[in-house]
Design an enzyme around this catalytic site. Structure first.
Site, PDB file in Angstrom:
ATOM      1  N   CYS A 254       0.852  -1.186   0.000  1.00 25.01           N
ATOM      2  CA  CYS A 254       0.000   0.000   0.000  1.00 25.01           C
ATOM      3  C   CYS A 254       0.890   1.239   0.000  1.00 25.01           C
ATOM      4  CB  CYS A 254      -0.867  -0.015   1.249  1.00 25.01           C
ATOM      5  SG  CYS A 254      -1.748  -1.549   1.419  1.00 25.01           S
TER       6      CYS A 254
ATOM      7  N   ARG B  35       1.704   1.738  -5.917  1.00 23.13           N
ATOM      8  CA  ARG B  35       1.997   0.647  -4.969  1.00 23.13           C
ATOM      9  C   ARG B  35       0.749  -0.185  -4.681  1.00 23.13           C
ATOM     10  NH1 ARG B  35       6.646   1.295  -1.985  1.00 23.13           N
ATOM     11  NH2 ARG B  35       5.793  -0.052  -0.387  1.00 23.13           N
TER      12      ARG B  35
ATOM     13  N   TRP C 181      -3.974  -1.870  -1.436  1.00 24.40           N
ATOM     14  CA  TRP C 181      -4.118  -3.032  -2.320  1.00 24.40           C
ATOM     15  C   TRP C 181      -4.637  -4.134  -1.410  1.00 24.40           C
ATOM     16  CZ3 TRP C 181      -1.954  -8.001  -3.092  1.00 24.40           C
ATOM     17  CH2 TRP C 181      -2.224  -8.567  -4.342  1.00 24.40           C
TER      18      TRP C 181
ATOM     19  N   ASN D  10       0.309  -0.899   6.213  1.00 25.92           N
ATOM     20  CA  ASN D  10       0.766  -1.593   5.012  1.00 25.92           C
ATOM     21  C   ASN D  10       1.330  -2.923   5.481  1.00 25.92           C
ATOM     22  OD1 ASN D  10       1.775  -2.418   2.598  1.00 25.92           O
ATOM     23  ND2 ASN D  10       3.576  -1.083   2.642  1.00 25.92           N
ATOM     24  N   GLY D  11       0.865  -4.033   4.907  1.00 19.82           N
ATOM     25  CA  GLY D  11       1.398  -5.347   5.279  1.00 19.82           C
ATOM     26  C   GLY D  11       0.282  -6.275   5.702  1.00 19.82           C
TER      27      GLY D  11
ATOM     28  N   GLU E 251       9.965 -12.881 -20.517  1.00 14.88           N
ATOM     29  CA  GLU E 251       9.643 -11.485 -20.156  1.00 14.88           C
ATOM     30  C   GLU E 251       8.650 -10.896 -21.148  1.00 14.88           C
ATOM     31  OE1 GLU E 251       9.719  -9.676 -17.807  1.00 14.88           O
ATOM     32  OE2 GLU E 251       9.552  -7.613 -18.525  1.00 14.88           O
TER      33      GLU E 251
ATOM     34  N   LYS F 134       4.991  -9.375 -20.029  1.00  8.60           N
ATOM     35  CA  LYS F 134       4.544  -8.010 -20.375  1.00  8.60           C
ATOM     36  C   LYS F 134       3.168  -8.029 -21.033  1.00  8.60           C
ATOM     37  CE  LYS F 134       7.176  -5.537 -18.405  1.00  8.60           C
ATOM     38  NZ  LYS F 134       7.283  -6.633 -17.496  1.00  8.60           N
TER      39      LYS F 134
ATOM     40  N   GLU G 168       0.545  -8.912 -18.370  1.00  8.49           N
ATOM     41  CA  GLU G 168       0.361  -7.826 -17.395  1.00  8.49           C
ATOM     42  C   GLU G 168      -0.380  -6.645 -18.008  1.00  8.49           C
ATOM     43  OE1 GLU G 168       3.639  -7.050 -14.314  1.00  8.49           O
ATOM     44  OE2 GLU G 168       4.682  -7.282 -16.241  1.00  8.49           O
TER      45      GLU G 168
ATOM     46  N   HIS H 192       8.651 -30.867 -28.019  1.00  8.10           N
ATOM     47  CA  HIS H 192       8.370 -31.809 -26.917  1.00  8.10           C
ATOM     48  C   HIS H 192       6.987 -31.567 -26.339  1.00  8.10           C
ATOM     49  CE1 HIS H 192      12.467 -33.234 -27.113  1.00  8.10           C
ATOM     50  NE2 HIS H 192      12.873 -31.963 -27.113  1.00  8.10           N
TER      51      HIS H 192
ATOM     52  N   LYS I 152       2.704  -2.511  -7.687  1.00  9.75           N
ATOM     53  CA  LYS I 152       4.103  -2.315  -8.079  1.00  9.75           C
ATOM     54  C   LYS I 152       5.055  -3.080  -7.171  1.00  9.75           C
ATOM     55  CE  LYS I 152       7.518  -0.683 -10.381  1.00  9.75           C
ATOM     56  NZ  LYS I 152       7.760  -1.221 -11.741  1.00  9.75           N
TER      57      LYS I 152
HETATM   58  C1  AGP Z   1       7.111  -6.938 -13.477  1.00 18.59           C
HETATM   59  O1  AGP Z   1       6.560  -6.346 -14.652  1.00 18.59           O
HETATM   60  C2  AGP Z   1       6.066  -7.251 -12.448  1.00 18.59           C
HETATM   61  N1  AGP Z   1       5.413  -6.068 -12.002  1.00 18.59           N
HETATM   62  C3  AGP Z   1       6.568  -8.150 -11.349  1.00 18.59           C
HETATM   63  O2  AGP Z   1       6.835  -9.398 -11.947  1.00 18.59           O
HETATM   64  C4  AGP Z   1       7.850  -7.696 -10.607  1.00 18.59           C
HETATM   65  O3  AGP Z   1       8.952  -7.792 -11.454  1.00 18.59           O
HETATM   66  C5  AGP Z   1       8.042  -8.634  -9.414  1.00 18.59           C
HETATM   67  O4  AGP Z   1       6.914  -8.477  -8.573  1.00 18.59           O
HETATM   68  C6  AGP Z   1       9.318  -8.314  -8.614  1.00 18.59           C
HETATM   69  O5  AGP Z   1       9.255  -7.005  -8.129  1.00 18.59           O
HETATM   70  P1  AGP Z   1      10.610  -6.354  -7.510  1.00 18.59           P
HETATM   71  O6  AGP Z   1      11.597  -6.281  -8.623  1.00 18.59           O
HETATM   72  O7  AGP Z   1      10.204  -5.018  -6.978  1.00 18.59           O
HETATM   73  O8  AGP Z   1      11.076  -7.299  -6.416  1.00 18.59           O
END
Ligand code: AGP
Length: 615
Positions: A2, A27, A76, A102-103, A484, A488, A491, A507, A610
């Site tokens: 958060c 966040r 969040w 937060n947590g 990756e 992307k 996401e 395979h 994030k």
């Molecule tokens: C990446 O596009 C994602 N948002 C997610 O996979 C991110 O890379 C992962 O949560 C790790 O985050 P960090 O690098 O802040 O530890």
């Protein structure tokens, strides 16, 4: 994950809180709220489900009385859905105290039962309200807000950053943290608290990181940090290198577009001051230098995009430093009973430095006696401070939830470390190190070139906006790039996408290929000594024969691909280990443009945060 802001100073809390929350919204953003002590000594609050703008609009329609003391929160959801009632802040029973969190408080159920038995009632489903009621009860026991908070936090299990204020202490905000971020912003006649420096960077660039199990009390003219039992702690101050504009869009349509465009600078800044002709300077490794001469194994731990950077780091470290490297997902690592010794180096990679899965894995490694190194993009972050040493990537604030510039900066930092380790271990000659450094130093300029190919990718993305599944193939260092690229697309465009090792296709996964199936292929350089290029070209032929639509990311001038690809996206020539830094960019742009074509929010995709600061 958060966003948290605290302020004491002048009667402008609302402006400070909402500005800080705006910068922290990435966040976590499914509800938001503020609590203020007015100049008349009243405690007023407002909170709304939805993005921050919903709260802002509500406050515009029904203004809140302002004051010099306030706390604010974007959420969040973990315990309880994103509703007005579950939004923070939460209040004590008498309504005189407000708290944000937060947590996750893991023992909240037993604490809630204790309070219920004590006659308390709850209106929300959250663990946070339990903490607020508990703190209110402790405050009634006397000693003031900070002392009451100390008595509460020693009873909490789990991860938490808590901020609280009380009507009877009008110019005080207190905070406490365990396994969750909290930093202080030092002002003139005003002071700030935040989940990270973005909360207050427009007001001050003087910051202090608060350590594990510590409590902070801020007033307009004082900052006091203690442990949970009241013993004074003198924390260290640092200067925030970001300025407020860096955390703004700077004229781009989205933070995602801005940050993709900043990748040349992110790599250049990460390398700056660390490469001097053919020498590498990493003074931040001073605490590890002795261990580095003795390590016999490296384990890289990370999540998501950061883990794909780790996979690329494995290739480089094993090639240059000739040391066994294993890459593990942080959330799997500590439950796999890994074999760790003092000769194991655990390298964590984390943009935020707050990812709970990675933080807990680092703590596990420390407990097991391993040496630890953090590759991190956020100054003063928890993972960085827990590790024996940290190599900061200097990608600047990465606000878009999906990671781009931090990814390429992480690879650059890993390659620097790999070459440094090769020199320490004598596994690479000085000329070979110099050659690799020259190649690495040339990447920012090549990234600039790749960014120029975005127009064609934009057209492709529009044409493919109704795709329901996209596959990504790569081999060797192209495989992490394929993973990756798929992440992307998932996401940003919410499209099912999967990355495969190209050699794995026959395979099983080749059964997925049907006429018109879009497949991105990251093609190795035709100059590759292992003739992987020929193997990947035959993989392309295999899927083309089954009707796939091939989009090849290939080296400029690679004529062998042309007859078999429907689209060829060229990238500049680079050494095999360096091509991934370039090949990933068209895939980032494609995902962003396709999401945009679908009218989606590329900065704050649904369901994501994030920094995932819960396990
Ligand atoms: C990446 O596009 C994602 N948002 C997610 O996979 C991110 O890379 C992962 O949560 C790790 O985050 P960090 O690098 O802040 O530890």
């Amino acid at each position: 994950m958060c966003g948290i802001v605290g302020y004491v100073g002048r009667p402008k809390s609302l402006e400070v809180l909402l500005g800080g929350l705006r910068r922290l919204e990435y966040r976590g953003y499914d509800s938001a709220g503020v609590a203020i002590i007015t100049e008349e000594g009243e405690l007023v609050t407002r909170k709304r489900a939805g993005k921050l703008q919903v709260l802002v609009d509500d406050l515009a329609a029904e203004p809140l009385t302002d004051g010099s003391t306030g706390i604010g929160h974007t959420r969040w959801a973990t315990h309880g859905g994103p509703t007005d009632v579950n939004a923070h802040p939460h209040l004590s029973r008498d309504g005189k105290l407000a708290l944000i969190h937060n947590g996750i408080i893991e023992n909240f159920a037993e604490l809630r039962a204790e309070l219920l038995a004590d006659g308390y009632t709850f209106e929300s489903e959250t663990d946070t309200e339990v903490a607020a009621k508990l703190l209110g009860r402790e405050y009634e026991a006397g000693g003031g807000l900070a002392a009451a908070l100390g008595r509460v936090v020693v009873r909490l299990e789990g991860a938490f950053t808590l901020l609280a204020l009380h009507r009877d202490e009008p110019l005080v905000v207190v905070g406490a943290r365990r396994n969750s971020p909290l930093v202080i912003g030092l002002g003139d006649g005003e002071n700030f608290l935040g989940s990270d420096v973005a909360a207050f960077v427009e007001h001050t660039q003087r910051a202090v990181a608060i350590g594990q199990d510590q409590i902070v009390t801020i007033t307009p003219d004082s900052v006091l940090v203690t442990d949970f039992f009241g013993t004074r702690v003198i924390p260290s101050e640092f200067q925030v290198s970001w300025d407020a504009s860096a955390a703004e869009k700077g004229g781009w349509s989205s933070f995602m577009a801005k940050e993709i465009s900043e990748q040349p600078e992110a790599v250049a800044n990460t390398l700056r001051t660390r490469i001097h002709h053919d020498r590498i300077e990493l003074p931040e490794l001073a605490g590890l230098e002795e261990a580095l001469t003795d390590i016999d194994r490296i384990v890289i731990i990370a999540c998501g995009t950061a883990s794909y950077a780790g996979m690329l780091g494995k290739y480089a470290l094993e090639k240059w430093a000739r040391i066994p490297v294993e890459v593990q997902l942080s959330h799997e690592f500590r439950y796999s009973e890994p074999v760790l010794t003092p000769r194991t180096l655990v390298v964590s990679i984390s943009q935020s430095g707050e990812t709970m899965d990675t933080l807990m894995a680092v703590k596990y490694a420390i407990e097991a006696g391993a040496a630890t190194l953090s590759i991190c993009n956020t100054q003063g972050a928890t993972i960085a401070r827990e590790s024996d040493a940290v190599i900061y990537t200097h990608a600047g604030p990465e606000v878009a939830v999906a990671s781009t510039k931090a990814f390429v900066a992480q690879i650059a930092a890993l390659y620097l470390f790999g070459l440094h380790l090769a020199r320490v271990r004598g596994t690479l000659s000085a000329p070979a190190i110099a050659e690799a450094l020259e190649e690495l130093s040339g990447i920012p300029a090549k990234l600039e070139q790749v960014l120029l190919t975005s127009t064609r990718i934009q057209e492709l993305a529009k044409w493919m906006s109704d795709s329901r599944a996209v596959l990504f193939l790569g081999r060797h260092v192209g495989y992490p790039v394929a993973l990756e690229g798929a992440l992307k697309l998932k996401e940003l465009a919410y499209i099912h996408a999967e990355g495969f090792a190209a050699g794995e296709l026959k395979h099983g996964p080749i059964a997925l290929i049907e006429p018109g199936q879009p497949v991105f292929v990251i093609v190795p350089s035709p100059r590759d000594p292992n003739s992987l290029h020929a193997k990947v070209v035959s993989n392309i032929q295999e899927i083309r024969a089954r009707g796939a639509r091939i989009l090849a990311v290939a080296e400029q001038g690679d004529a062998a691909v042309l007859p078999f690809a429907d689209e060829v996206i060229p990238i500049p020539l680079a050494g095999a280990l360096f091509e991934p830094l370039l090949a990933v960019v068209p895939l980032q742009i494609f995902a962003m443009e396709l999401a945009t074509a679908k009218g989606l929010d590329v900065d704050q995709p649904r369901n994501l945060a994030k920094s995932v600061t819960v396990e």
